[in-house]
Structure formats: C-alpha cells, structure tokens
Design a protein around this motif. Structure first.
Motif, short mmCIF file in Angstrom:
data_model
loop_
_atom_site.label_atom_id
_atom_site.label_comp_id
_atom_site.label_asym_id
_atom_site.label_seq_id
_atom_site.Cartn_x
_atom_site.Cartn_y
_atom_site.Cartn_z
N ALA A 53 -0.07 88.83 98.73
CA ALA A 53 -0.82 89.37 97.58
C ALA A 53 -1.82 88.08 97.50
N VAL A 54 -3.04 88.50 97.74
CA VAL A 54 -4.04 87.31 97.70
C VAL A 54 -4.92 87.52 96.50
N SER A 55 -5.17 86.73 95.46
CA SER A 55 -5.93 86.88 94.37
C SER A 55 -7.24 86.20 94.65
N ASP A 59 -3.41 79.13 95.65
CA ASP A 59 -2.16 79.29 96.01
C ASP A 59 -2.00 80.55 97.20
N SER A 60 -2.46 81.82 96.77
CA SER A 60 -2.27 82.61 97.78
C SER A 60 -3.13 82.65 99.01
N LEU A 77 -3.61 91.57 100.58
CA LEU A 77 -3.51 92.80 99.60
C LEU A 77 -4.29 92.29 98.71
N HIS A 78 -5.48 92.74 98.05
CA HIS A 78 -6.00 92.33 97.08
C HIS A 78 -6.22 93.19 95.92
N ILE A 79 -5.92 93.10 94.59
CA ILE A 79 -6.27 94.03 93.54
C ILE A 79 -7.32 93.51 92.95
N LYS A 137 -0.47 95.11 88.49
CA LYS A 137 -0.31 94.33 89.70
C LYS A 137 0.96 94.59 90.63
N MET A 141 0.85 96.70 94.01
CA MET A 141 1.29 95.78 95.08
C MET A 141 2.57 96.28 95.89
N THR A 155 4.23 86.54 97.38
CA THR A 155 3.14 86.04 96.36
C THR A 155 3.02 84.34 96.27
N GLY A 156 1.89 83.83 95.78
CA GLY A 156 1.53 82.40 95.97
C GLY A 156 2.32 81.61 94.66
N HIS A 157 3.19 82.15 94.17
CA HIS A 157 3.77 81.43 93.12
C HIS A 157 4.35 80.07 93.40
P1 AMP Z 1 -1.23 84.42 88.71
O1 AMP Z 1 -0.17 85.64 87.97
O2 AMP Z 1 -2.45 85.03 88.44
O3 AMP Z 1 -0.75 83.12 88.62
O4 AMP Z 1 -0.80 84.95 90.14
C1 AMP Z 1 0.38 84.77 90.92
C2 AMP Z 1 0.43 85.29 92.30
O5 AMP Z 1 0.12 86.69 92.27
C3 AMP Z 1 -0.90 84.93 93.19
O6 AMP Z 1 -0.54 83.77 93.84
C4 AMP Z 1 -1.06 86.10 94.26
O7 AMP Z 1 -0.22 86.11 95.36
C5 AMP Z 1 -0.75 87.02 93.26
N1 AMP Z 1 -1.84 87.98 92.67
C6 AMP Z 1 -2.56 87.49 91.28
N2 AMP Z 1 -3.46 88.31 91.22
C7 AMP Z 1 -3.97 89.07 92.35
C8 AMP Z 1 -4.62 90.00 92.66
N3 AMP Z 1 -5.76 90.20 91.88
N4 AMP Z 1 -4.65 90.70 94.00
C9 AMP Z 1 -3.72 90.32 94.67
N5 AMP Z 1 -2.71 89.27 94.42
C10 AMP Z 1 -2.85 88.79 93.20
#
Ligand code: AMP
Ligand code: ZN
Length: 301
Positions: A53-55, A59-60, A77-79, A137, A141, A155-157
């Motif tokens: 999951a790449v934002s 991180d991702s 995979l990007h949303i 999400k 996903m 995910t990149g947490h």
């Molecule tokens: P966040 O909740 O924004 O801190 O994001 C945590 C993790 O969720 C990120 O490291 C990504 O792996 C994934 N993620 C967040 N937003 C997206 C997005 N729009 N599309 C895909 N993956 C996402």
C-alpha cells in the motif's frame, strides 16, 4: 562520532540503541530490522506476492524499495482519495517512484468510482474525514489485493505510528483494538488478506534518514485532513518522552508485543465475521461499513 560497527565517521546517531552508524552500516541496520520483522513475525514467504500500500509518503515508498531490494515479488497499490492537489501530488510521487524502477502498480481512484472524494463521502455520513478514510482505505486495499490474487497486504506503519496507536488504545482502554493491534494480522476470513507492517521496528526519523540517503522523492506534506488528529498528539507526547529518555517508544511497543505473544491473543476472529449482504465482503454486521458510507453518498446525490 564513530560508527559502532566499522569505526568510520558516523552519519546518524541512534540514541535508543546507544549507537551511531556510517551510511553503509546504517543501510545494513535498516535492512536487518525489516528482515527481522518479516522472519520473526512470519509475515510472508519468498513464494508469496505482496501488495504494498503506497501513499506517496516516505514510509510506504521506503517499504516498497526495501522489499524490492530483498527480492520479494510486489505490486504497488495506491488509493487516490480525491483530496484536491494533495492527492494529485501523492499519486505523482507513486508514479515517478515506480516507473523508472519498472515496478507494477494499480491506482484506484475514488472520484472515478463514486464521483466524490473522501471528504465529500465523510460529510455525507457526518463522520470525521479520518474515520471514513480509514474505512475506505481498508476496504479497497483488501478487495484489490484479493482481486489480484495477492495473499498479503503490507503497509508502511513504523514504530512511531504503532507506539502512538498503542498509547491511544491504552488511554481509552480499547480492549478490542488492543487485541487486534499487531504487526502481522492473520486473515480472519477467506476473503480477507493478511495485513503486515514490516517497518514496525524502525523509527520515523530512521526511515526519513534512509529515504534521503536513497534519494527517494516522497510527499512531505501531511494529509490536510489529519490536522489536529489525536494520533499526532500522541506522537508528539511520545517524542517528548523519547527525547528525555531514549528507548521509551521502542520499549513501550515491543514490550506490548512480547506480552501479547505470551498471551496468544491473536486467535483469528473467523466466527465474528459474515458477508455483507450488499457487496459480499467480510463484515461484522449485515451491511459492511463501506457500503453504509457509499449508500449515504447515493442518498445525498
Ligand atoms: P497513514 O495512515 O496515512 O499514516 O498511512 C499508513 C500506511 O497506510 C502508509 O504507510 C501506506 O502503506 C498506507 N496508505 C495510506 N494512505 C494510502 C493511500 N492513499 N494509498 C495506498 N496506501 C496508503
Ligand atoms: Zn459491503
């Protein structure tokens, strides 16, 4: 300041490990932390395809780069959440990362699917944008990873994310969430993929430093909807504790995981899930949270 491993000039200090590393040894350290997470928590095997999951954030993209370097088969995979210029810029970062590396990825656009972005969808349901965003999400996903036959979603947490979430769950004694807060969540239903967080042993500043060393171009801005979020408040509190007592974050979260493993709390919740009568995806209620959100959008039109 000298590198703890090779004694050449150190580039980064890691107070929580009481050490410092040069660029080469820091690279080894980062990769080793990810290998340890994947192996130690039995996240996935060499033969499994992984949806990353790449934002567009650091991180991702760092996660994708590391999994690729370690030789795993991945699909990005990007949303696209449709949050104006923020989402446009995020999407571009994903594309400019993937294309020169020949990495395959899919983009799922909420506006293309529903004619509305996450903020409008959340408004329709009178929910805070962040909570609607989480539902959207998670749902997409999972569904997209499963559609592509990928059994794992990464995910990149990072350590900061997980420690802040743990603090929130403890402050409100959210037992259900505490039970399910894991860096490797088994699939509780055949239509759910496994969820893993291979960066959970790395702190946010370590990931940021590695991204800079690798010249990874990522979106620096925080999501405009996240301003004032509780998670940012907990992160700030933990950063203050960390500055005064290095290792606090790491100890807090990793000790929690050790205790959780000892209690063997992670029993897959198969019995609690049925299939949504509207879309067929796993749900705790008759209609899943995602379909409820989308239904409010249709009513508002
Ligand atoms: P966040 O909740 O924004 O801190 O994001 C945590 C993790 O969720 C990120 O490291 C990504 O792996 C994934 N993620 C967040 N937003 C997206 C997005 N729009 N599309 C895909 N993956 C996402
Ligand atoms: Zn549904």
């Amino acid at each position: 300041m000298r590198c703890r491993k090779c004694s050449s000039r150190a580039l980064i200090r890691l107070p929580r490990h009481n050490s410092a590393f040069c660029a080469v040894c820091f690279d080894d350290y980062v990769l080793e932390q990810v290998r340890r997470a994947i192996k130690g928590d039995r996240m996935f095997g060499r033969d499994e395809g992984i949806a990353v999951a790449v934002s567009g954030g650091k991180d991702s993209l760092v996660l994708w780069e590391i999994l690729t370097r370690l030789g795993y088969r991945t699909m990005g995979l990007h949303i696209d959440l449709g949050i104006g210029s923020y989402s446009e810029a995020s999407r571009r970062k994903v594309e400019t990362f993937a294309q020169p590396r020949n990495l395959s990825f899919v983009v799922h656009s909420l506006r293309d699917e529903h004619g509305a972005g996450v903020s409008e969808i959340a408004n329709g349901m009178r929910r805070p944008a962040c909570s609607a965003c989480g539902v959207i999400k998670r749902y997409n996903m999972n569904a997209i990873a499963a559609e592509h036959g990928l059994p794992v979603l990464a995910t990149g947490h990072n350590l900061d994310d997980e420690a802040a979430r743990l603090l929130g769950n403890v402050l409100h004694w959210q037992d259900d969430y505490l039970e399910k807060q894991s860096p490797a969540l088994p699939n509780a239903h055949p239509k759910l993929v496994r969820k893993v967080k291979p960066l959970y042993r790395l702190a946010e500043r370590e990931i940021a430093a590695w991204a800079v060393l690798q010249k990874i171009d990522y979106i620096v801005d925080e999501c405009p909807n996240s301003q004032g979020s509780k998670l940012l408040l907990y992160k700030d509190a933990l950063n203050r504790l960390e500055a005064a007592a290095p290792g606090t974050k790491h100890h807090f979260y990793l000790q929690f995981l050790d205790r959780q493993k000892a209690r063997e709390a992670l029993v897959p919740l198969v019995a609690d899930l049925r299939e949504c009568t509207s879309c067929g995806q796993p749900s705790t209620g008759e209609v899943c949270s995602y379909c409820k959100l989308i239904a409010t959008l249709k009513v508002a039109k």
